[in-house]
Design an enzyme around this catalytic site. Structure first.
Site, short mmCIF file in Angstrom:
data_model
loop_
_atom_site.label_atom_id
_atom_site.label_comp_id
_atom_site.label_asym_id
_atom_site.label_seq_id
_atom_site.Cartn_x
_atom_site.Cartn_y
_atom_site.Cartn_z
CB SER A 1 -7.89 1.09 6.40
OG SER A 1 -8.52 2.33 6.58
CE LYS B 1 -3.69 2.17 2.75
NZ LYS B 1 -4.47 2.06 4.01
CB SER C 1 -7.63 3.76 3.49
OG SER C 1 -6.77 3.18 4.47
#
Length: 474
Positions: free
Chosen positions: A181, A81, A157
């Site tokens: 997330s 990420k 996220s």
């Protein structure tokens, strides 16, 4: 061969390398081909490094041919990420305010562990700006879409990581979870995601969101997540809050089954959450299977209130919004205009909070943690839906027509366990009538990460967890 390789787990790949059935170069080429098929329509990546990945895969192939694999993940394609530092790759955090120029010479602790164990870095995955919300769109990279229906959100996220794992763009990804997330996009995209106990996976640089923010594995199976936890757990001198090394291997501990475990099943937090029927049915069916496997299941609710005046979301907002304000504190006005409008809004709210407001939120957090500690003296694990809904329209923070203001309005099952720092995982346990994935959440007491993985693995072994790969992407 290409399609077959992108459908394999990390453990399947390692077994194939060991037997000489295929090589890390074969697997990496297959993953890169899959990314070409699904990007940019899916928009799971902000950066794909094909030459770098292939060079790493070639080195790994040579090691395997010599019979000298490096660590536990040698040659396994992995993604990171774009919140976590990765040496040689800009970490832009979904923001136009971060300059790509620079040497980028440092790995985050979890990324460093992947590198030490020979993983192949394929690319950086998308995030909303600074990871601030439960869906994945940003001014920098646009909207990331759900591989089961590209008109819908991947969640967030860590939405890019979830979408990438779901479509076969690498079986392993590192995500972050400050309010759900990892678990939110895992549920929406039909994969497994674990938020470990805070400090179990070290984090550097420290998150502006403080001790809400965890690093965790995103995989297709609980077994792969356990393998990844064996790699990324343990202290790092750059994180003063990291825990001591775990006792034993997470992977070795997943086979214990659930017989005799005390499972609390809360389908709707005592009727406080409106859960869609298809979600409720899939989760209840999986819980019934746990009972069939020998667990003692009681339908009961933890002491988490989500009504007016008592909802811990207000405390969460105080901590989250003030953290967001801290992230952008040094930005001049011209750069603030580049921010996601929703992020600008919560930053303004956070900047108005006082130190006493913050400490009052900490008090709420501590009280909730104490209540959950008491709860787990009676129950080994708590099971809930991961989310009360399945994936909604892409490009919006809340479902249209819901009347909700912020993403926390549709994530009542996830953010409380960031406040309490407990380990929690989302397990795919079916699909709704539109073919969209449904997630089940498993929560345990702090430091009981191995137990969460064991219960999840039992669901996979029983054929309850895991869904067919998506066909809509690409």
């Amino acid at each position: 061969m290409t399609t077959e390789l992108t459908g394999l787990t990390a453990q399947d790949l390692l077994d194939g390398y060991r037997k000489g059935e295929f090589s890390p170069v074969d697997a990496t080429r297959a993953v890169l081909a899959r990314i070409e098929e699904t990007e940019p329509a899916l928009n799971a990546f902000v950066r794909v490094d094909a030459p770098g990945a292939l060079a790493q895969a070639e080195e790994s192939t040579r090691r395997w041919r010599r019979g000298e694999p490096q660590g536990l993940l040698d040659g396994v394609p992995a993604t990171v990420k774009d919140i976590l530092l990765q040496r040689g790759a800009p970490t832009l955090r979904g923001s136009k305010t971060v300059r790509a120029q620079g040497s980028w010479t440092e790995d985050a602790p979890s990324v460093a562990r992947l590198r030490e164990h020979g993983a192949v870095f394929v690319g950086k995955t998308t995030t909303p700006e600074f990871g601030w919300k439960g869906v994945t769109d940003s001014p920098l990279s646009g909207t990331t879409r759900n591989p089961y229906d590209p008109a819908r959100t991947s969640g967030g996220s860590s939405g890019g990581s979830a979408a990438a794992v779901a479509v076969g763009a690498g079986p392993l990804s590192l995500g972050t979870d400050g309010g759900g997330s990892v678990r939110i996009p895992a549920a929406f995209c039909g994969i497994f995601g674990l938020k470990p106990t805070y400090g179990r996976v070290p984090l550097y640089p420290a998150s502006a969101f403080g001790t809400l923010s965890h690093v965790g594995p995103m995989t297709r199976t609980a077994a792969d997540a356990a393998l990844l936890m064996d790699v990324i757990s343990g202290p790092d001198p750059r994180d003063w809050s990291a825990l001591a090394p775990p006792k034993g291997s997470f992977l070795d501990g997943i086979q214990g089954g659930v017989r005799g475990l005390r499972v609390a099943f809360s389908p709707s937090l005592g009727g406080q959450v409106a859960v869609r029927p298809a979600v409720a049915a899939a989760v209840r069916s999986a819980v019934e299977r746990l009972a069939g496997l020998g667990a003692y299941v009681a339908e009961t609710d933890p002491a988490i209130q989500v009504g007016p005046g008592t909802d811990p979301v207000e405390a969460f907002h105080a901590l989250w919004f003030s953290g967001a304000a801290r992230v952008v504190q040094q930005l001049p006005p011209a750069q603030r205009e580049l921010l996601d409008p929703g992020l600008r809004e919560i930053c303004a709210q956070g900047a108005r909070l006082s130190a006493l407001d913050y400490l009052a939120a900490v008090d709420v957090r501590m009280a909730l943690g104490r209540r959950m500690g008491d709860f787990h003296s009676t129950y080994d694990v708590l099971v809930t839906p991961s989310l009360p809904i399945t994936a909604f329209e892409a490009g919006v923070e809340v479902p249209r027509g819901s009347g909700l203001r912020r993403w926390t309005g549709w994530t009542p099952f996830t953010y409380p366990f960031n406040l309490t720092q407990q380990p929690a995982a989302s397990v795919p346990v079916g699909v709704d009538g539109d073919g969209l994935p449904v997630g089940l959440q498993i929560v345990a007491a702090r430091h009981q990460d191995a137990l969460v993985l064991r219960v999840a693995h039992a669901l996979y072994e029983a054929g309850v967890a895991g869904i067919d790969a998506p066909t809509a992407a690409g």
